[in-house]
Design a protein around this motif. Structure first.
Motif, PDB file in Angstrom:
ATOM      1  N   LEU A   1       0.828  -1.203   0.000  1.00 17.34           N
ATOM      2  CA  LEU A   1       0.000   0.000   0.000  1.00 17.34           C
ATOM      3  C   LEU A   1       0.863   1.254   0.000  1.00 17.34           C
ATOM      4  O   LEU A   1       0.625   2.199  -0.769  1.00 17.34           O
ATOM      5  CB  LEU A   1      -0.930  -0.014   1.217  1.00 17.34           C
ATOM      6  CG  LEU A   1      -1.947   1.125   1.310  1.00 17.34           C
ATOM      7  CD1 LEU A   1      -2.900   1.075   0.131  1.00 17.34           C
ATOM      8  CD2 LEU A   1      -2.717   1.047   2.618  1.00 17.34           C
ATOM      9  N   TRP A   2       1.871   1.272   0.855  1.00 22.31           N
ATOM     10  CA  TRP A   2       2.809   2.394   0.879  1.00 22.31           C
ATOM     11  C   TRP A   2       3.446   2.589  -0.493  1.00 22.31           C
ATOM     12  O   TRP A   2       3.502   3.711  -1.024  1.00 22.31           O
ATOM     13  CB  TRP A   2       3.905   2.145   1.916  1.00 22.31           C
ATOM     14  CG  TRP A   2       3.626   2.644   3.288  1.00 22.31           C
ATOM     15  CD1 TRP A   2       3.161   1.917   4.349  1.00 22.31           C
ATOM     16  CD2 TRP A   2       3.814   3.971   3.790  1.00 22.31           C
ATOM     17  NE1 TRP A   2       3.047   2.710   5.458  1.00 22.31           N
ATOM     18  CE2 TRP A   2       3.449   3.974   5.161  1.00 22.31           C
ATOM     19  CE3 TRP A   2       4.263   5.156   3.224  1.00 22.31           C
ATOM     20  CZ2 TRP A   2       3.506   5.108   5.949  1.00 22.31           C
ATOM     21  CZ3 TRP A   2       4.329   6.305   4.011  1.00 22.31           C
ATOM     22  CH2 TRP A   2       3.948   6.274   5.359  1.00 22.31           C
TER      23      TRP A   2
ATOM     24  N   VAL B   1       0.908   3.761  -3.285  1.00 26.27           N
ATOM     25  CA  VAL B   1       0.454   5.139  -3.103  1.00 26.27           C
ATOM     26  C   VAL B   1       1.567   6.122  -3.448  1.00 26.27           C
ATOM     27  O   VAL B   1       1.347   7.105  -4.195  1.00 26.27           O
ATOM     28  CB  VAL B   1      -0.044   5.362  -1.661  1.00 26.27           C
ATOM     29  CG1 VAL B   1      -0.266   6.852  -1.391  1.00 26.27           C
ATOM     30  CG2 VAL B   1      -1.343   4.610  -1.428  1.00 26.27           C
TER      31      VAL B   1
ATOM     32  N   GLY C   1      -4.438   1.448   7.069  1.00 29.15           N
ATOM     33  CA  GLY C   1      -4.701   1.419   5.643  1.00 29.15           C
ATOM     34  C   GLY C   1      -5.829   2.364   5.250  1.00 29.15           C
ATOM     35  O   GLY C   1      -5.745   3.060   4.228  1.00 29.15           O
ATOM     36  N   VAL C   2      -6.902   2.400   6.057  1.00 29.84           N
ATOM     37  CA  VAL C   2      -8.025   3.293   5.763  1.00 29.84           C
ATOM     38  C   VAL C   2      -7.592   4.749   5.869  1.00 29.84           C
ATOM     39  O   VAL C   2      -7.923   5.581   5.011  1.00 29.84           O
ATOM     40  CB  VAL C   2      -9.204   3.002   6.703  1.00 29.84           C
ATOM     41  CG1 VAL C   2     -10.340   3.989   6.463  1.00 29.84           C
ATOM     42  CG2 VAL C   2      -9.698   1.576   6.512  1.00 29.84           C
TER      43      VAL C   2
ATOM     44  N   GLY D   1      -4.535   5.891   5.526  1.00 28.65           N
ATOM     45  CA  GLY D   1      -3.639   6.166   4.405  1.00 28.65           C
ATOM     46  C   GLY D   1      -4.386   6.342   3.096  1.00 28.65           C
ATOM     47  O   GLY D   1      -4.035   7.197   2.273  1.00 28.65           O
ATOM     48  N   LEU D   2      -5.442   5.544   2.895  1.00 33.95           N
ATOM     49  CA  LEU D   2      -6.248   5.679   1.680  1.00 33.95           C
ATOM     50  C   LEU D   2      -6.965   7.029   1.653  1.00 33.95           C
ATOM     51  O   LEU D   2      -7.037   7.681   0.599  1.00 33.95           O
ATOM     52  CB  LEU D   2      -7.262   4.544   1.608  1.00 33.95           C
ATOM     53  CG  LEU D   2      -8.156   4.507   0.358  1.00 33.95           C
ATOM     54  CD1 LEU D   2      -7.307   4.329  -0.893  1.00 33.95           C
ATOM     55  CD2 LEU D   2      -9.185   3.389   0.477  1.00 33.95           C
ATOM     56  N   SER D   3      -7.468   7.461   2.783  1.00 37.93           N
ATOM     57  CA  SER D   3      -8.115   8.779   2.848  1.00 37.93           C
ATOM     58  C   SER D   3      -7.128   9.889   2.515  1.00 37.93           C
ATOM     59  O   SER D   3      -7.458  10.848   1.801  1.00 37.93           O
ATOM     60  CB  SER D   3      -8.704   9.008   4.245  1.00 37.93           C
ATOM     61  OG  SER D   3      -9.703   8.056   4.543  1.00 37.93           O
TER      62      SER D   3
ATOM     63  N   ALA E   1      -4.423   9.549   0.638  1.00 36.16           N
ATOM     64  CA  ALA E   1      -4.088   9.464  -0.778  1.00 36.16           C
ATOM     65  C   ALA E   1      -5.196  10.062  -1.647  1.00 36.16           C
ATOM     66  O   ALA E   1      -4.925  10.781  -2.617  1.00 36.16           O
ATOM     67  CB  ALA E   1      -3.838   8.002  -1.165  1.00 36.16           C
ATOM     68  N   ILE E   2      -6.451   9.758  -1.319  1.00 36.31           N
ATOM     69  CA  ILE E   2      -7.574  10.297  -2.100  1.00 36.31           C
ATOM     70  C   ILE E   2      -7.606  11.817  -2.015  1.00 36.31           C
ATOM     71  O   ILE E   2      -7.781  12.519  -3.022  1.00 36.31           O
ATOM     72  CB  ILE E   2      -8.902   9.692  -1.615  1.00 36.31           C
ATOM     73  CG1 ILE E   2      -8.976   8.205  -1.981  1.00 36.31           C
ATOM     74  CG2 ILE E   2     -10.089  10.431  -2.222  1.00 36.31           C
ATOM     75  CD1 ILE E   2     -10.186   7.492  -1.410  1.00 36.31           C
TER      76      ILE E   2
ATOM     77  N   SER F   1     -13.473   9.329   0.992  1.00 33.46           N
ATOM     78  CA  SER F   1     -12.783   9.868   2.162  1.00 33.46           C
ATOM     79  C   SER F   1     -13.755  10.723   2.959  1.00 33.46           C
ATOM     80  O   SER F   1     -14.503  11.526   2.378  1.00 33.46           O
ATOM     81  CB  SER F   1     -11.585  10.718   1.731  1.00 33.46           C
ATOM     82  OG  SER F   1     -11.079  11.465   2.820  1.00 33.46           O
TER      83      SER F   1
END
Length: 538
Positions: free
Chosen positions: A39-40, A43, A469-470, A472-474, A476-477, A494
Motif C-alpha cells: 500500500l505504501w 500510493v 490502511g483506511v 492512508g487511503l483517505s 491518498a484520495i 474519504s
C-alpha cells in the motif's frame, strides 16, 4: 591445518551463524507486511508517476512551464516547501513538485518497517522466542533491512518505469534518489532501535531526525535558489533534491546517499552484536520509589504525552511554514485555469487564497487522522505486549482503561489542529477566527477515522492494523484525487470529502453532524466489543 586457517574458518562459520534464519525471518516479515508495504509503495509510486500527467495538463506548453519554473524559483516560501526548480521540462517539474515529499514519505515507510521488525519484536517478547531457535544474532536486523530494501526497490522501479517515457536515465535517477533516502532512514532507525528500549521512542526519535533534516533543507532552500546552501547539503533530504533528476542528473550525489546507508548499516550491525536481546544502550530511567500514577488515565497520559507534545510542536511549526505561502497562492497558480480548478476542488470555489488555505488545512486534518489512529491503537500495542493485563488485574475496568487513551487520542486531535491553525495565523497574519474555524471543521472526519480504529481494536483486534490502511487511503484520495480529476464519488470515499471547505465556503452543518454521529457510533460499538471479547495474551 594452520592456526590462521582455523581462525579464518571460525570467523567464516561465525559470520554464517550470526545470519542463520535470515531467510525465514524475511519471509515472515514480508508476510506480516503483505498489506501495509504494498500500500505504501503503490500510493507513493502513483503519486509521483501521476504527477507527470497532471503537470502536463496544467502547463501544456513550454512557455507555461518556463513561466511557472521562474515564478517558483523566485518565491522563497515555495522553495522552502518544495525545493528549488532546476529545469522547466515536465520531468523536472515532477521532480520538483513530488521529489522531496516522496523521499520524506519513503523515509517514514522505511523507519516504520525497520522498527516494527527489530525493537518492536523485542519489546513484545516475540524476538526472544524466535531467538531460542536457530536464529543468528544479526538475522533479525538483516531481515528488517531487507524488508525495507524490498519496499524501496519496488518504489524505485515504479517511479523509473512510470516516468521512463520522459527520459529513462533521469527517471532512474529520481527513483534512486527516493529509494536511497528511504534506506538512509531505514539504517538510521536500525541504529536508534539499538539505543532505546521502546519501539515508540525509536520511531519518535528517528522521525524527529527526519523532521530536522526537512527543516534544514527548507531553511537552506529558502535562502538560496540553486540548492547550494550549506544547510541543504547537511540534510539527506537535500542530497536527494540535488540529484537534479531531469535537470542534469547529478549521479555522484547518489554516492553520498549510498555511503550513508553503508556506514549507518555497519554501525547498526556493530551495535547489535554488543547487546543482549531486549536490552538497549540507553536503558529507561527508573521511576520514583513511590508511585505517582493513581489512575488508568494518568498512566495513559504518561505513555502518550511525549508523542502528543511532538505532534503539537510539529503542527505548529508546519502551520507557520505553510501559512507563509498562502499569499503566494496566486503566484503558484498564475492564470492557469486547470491549477485553479484543482485548488477549488480541494478547498472550495471562492477566492483563490481562501481555497488554498482550506486545501492546506484539509491536508493537516488528513495527517492529524494518523495521530488519532496511532494513539487509539496504543491500546492494541498495550494488549499485544501484555502490559494491559497487570493494569486490568487491579480494580480497573476495561472501559476505564480504554477511556484514558481515547481521551488523549480525540482531545489530542483538537490540540494539534488548533496548533496548526495558530501557526498559520502567525505567518499568514489575517483572520484568526476563520482560520481556527477551518482547522476545527476537520475534526469530525479525524474522529470518524479514530472511531473506526476503536471499532477494529475492540471488536476485530486481529484486523486493527487495517485502520492505518483506511487512514492512508483517505490521505491518498485527498492528496492525489483532485490533481487526477477523479470523480466526486471517488473523492467522497474519504470522510474529508464531505466537509465544508472553510473559510471560503458556507458552513454546512449536516455533513459535520453526520460524521460526528458516525464517530460516536463507531466508538460505542468498539467499546462494546472490547467489553465482550477476551484480552489478547499473546
Amino acid at each position: 591445518m594452520s592456526t590462521l586457517t582455523v581462525t579464518a574458518a571460525r570467523r567464516t562459520g561465525g559470520g554464517a551463524r550470526h545470519l542463520a534464519g535470515t531467510g525465514a525471518l524475511l519471509r515472515l516479515a514480508l508476510r506480516r507486511d503483505r498489506i501495509m508495504l504494498p500500500l505504501w509503495v503503490l500510493v507513493l509510486g502513483t503519486m509521483v508517476v501521476s504527477g507527470g500527467s497532471s503537470i502536463e495538463a496544467l502547463y501544456d506548453t513550454p512557455a507555461k512551464r518556463a513561466q511557472v519554473a521562474a515564478t517558483m524559483s523566485a518565491n522563497s516560501s515555495l522553495r522552502s516547501l518544495y525545493g528549488p526548480v532546476f529545469g522547466d521540462s515536465t520531468g523536472a517539474l515532477v521532480a520538483w513538485r513530488f521529489g522531496v515529499f516522496a523521499a520524506v514519505l519513503a523515509a517514514v515507510m522505511s523507519l516504520i518497517v525497520v522498527v516494527r521488525h527489530t525493537r518492536e519484536e523485542e519489546e513484545t517478547g516475540r524476538q526472544e522466542l524466535l531467538s531460542s531457535a536457530m536464529v543468528g544474532r544479526r538475522a533479525p536486523l538483516t531481515a528488517a533491512l531487507l524488508t525495507a530494501l524490498v519496499g524501496n526497490t519496488a518504489l524505485t522501479l515504479i517511479i523509473t518505469a512510470g516516468l521512463a517515457g520522459r527520459g529513462a536515465g533521469s527517471a532512474l535517477a529520481l527513483g534512486l534518489a527516493v529509494g536511497l533516502t528511504g534506506m538512509v532512514f531505514a539504517t538510521m532507525a536500525a541504529i536508534v532501535a539499538q539505543l532505546t528500549e521502546s519501539a515508540r521512542l525509536a520511531k519518535g526519535l528517528t522521525s524527529a531526525v527526519l523532521g530536522f533534516a526537512f527543516i534544514l533543507r527548507a531553511a537552506g532552500d529558502a535562502g538560496r535558489a540553486d540548492g547550494g546552501s550549506v544547510l541543504t547539503w547537511l540534510s539527506p533530504v537535500g542530497w536527494a533534491e540535488n540529484v537534479r533528476a531531469f535537470a542534469g542528473d547529478h549521479w555522484w550525489v547518489l554516492l553520498l546517499l549510498t555511503a550513508a546507508v553503508l556506514v549507518q548499516g555497519l554501525v547498526a550491525y556493530e551495535l547489535t552484536s554488543r547487546r543482549d536481546v531486549g536490552m538497549s544502550f540507553l536503558p529507561a530511567r527508573p521511576g520514583p520509589a513511590a508511585g505517582r500514577l493513581a489512575t488508568a488515565g494518568g498512566l495513559a497520559w504518561r505513555l502518550q504525552r511525549g508523542g502528543l507534545l511532538g505532534w503539537t510542536l510539529g503542527f505548529l511549526v508546519a502551520g507557520i511554514v505553510f501559512g507563509g505561502i498562502v499569499e503566494g497562492a496566486a503566484d503558484l497558480v498564475g492564470d492557469n485555469e486547470q491549477a485553479r480548478e484543482i485548488f477549488e476542488r480541494m478547498g472550495g470555489g471562492r477566492a483563490l487564497t481562501d481555497a488554498f488555505l482550506a486545501a492546506l488545512l484539509g491536508m493537516f486534518g488528513m495527517v492529524a487522522s494518523l495521530y488519532t489512529v496511532g494513539s487509539v491503537l496504543r491500546l492494541h500495542s498495550e494488549e499485544t505486549s501484555q502490559r494491559a493485563e497487570p493494569v486490568l488485574a487491579n480494580a480497573v475496568g476495561r472501559l476505564r482503561w480504554a477511556a484514558g487513551h481515547l481521551v488523549i487520542a480525540f482531545a489530542g486531535a483538537v490540540l494539534i489542529m488548533l496548533a496548526a491553525g495558530v501557526g498559520m495565523y502567525v505567518s499568514y497574519g489575517k483572520d484568526l477566527g476563520p482560520v481556527l474555524g477551518a482547522a476545527a471543521v476537520q475534526l469530525p472526519a479525524v474522529w470518524l477515522l479514530g472511531g473506526l480504529a476503536v471499532l477494529l481494536h475492540g471488536a476485530f483486534p486481529k484486523a486493527a492494523v487495517a485502520a492505518w490502511g483506511v487512514a492512508g487511503l483517505s490521505l491518498a484520495i485527498g492528496w492525489i484525487g483532485p490533481a487526477l480529476n477523479l470523480p466526486q464519488s471517488v473523492l467522497n470515499l474519504s470522510p474529508f470529502g464531505h466537509l465544508p471547505k472553510l473559510p471560503g465556503a458556507e458552513m454546512a452543518w449536516a455533513p459535520v453532524l453526520v460524521l460526528l454521529a458516525g464517530a460516536v457510533v463507531l466508538v460505542a460499538a468498539g467499546l462494546v466489543g472490547l467489553r465482550r471479547r477476551d484480552i489478547i495474551t499473546s
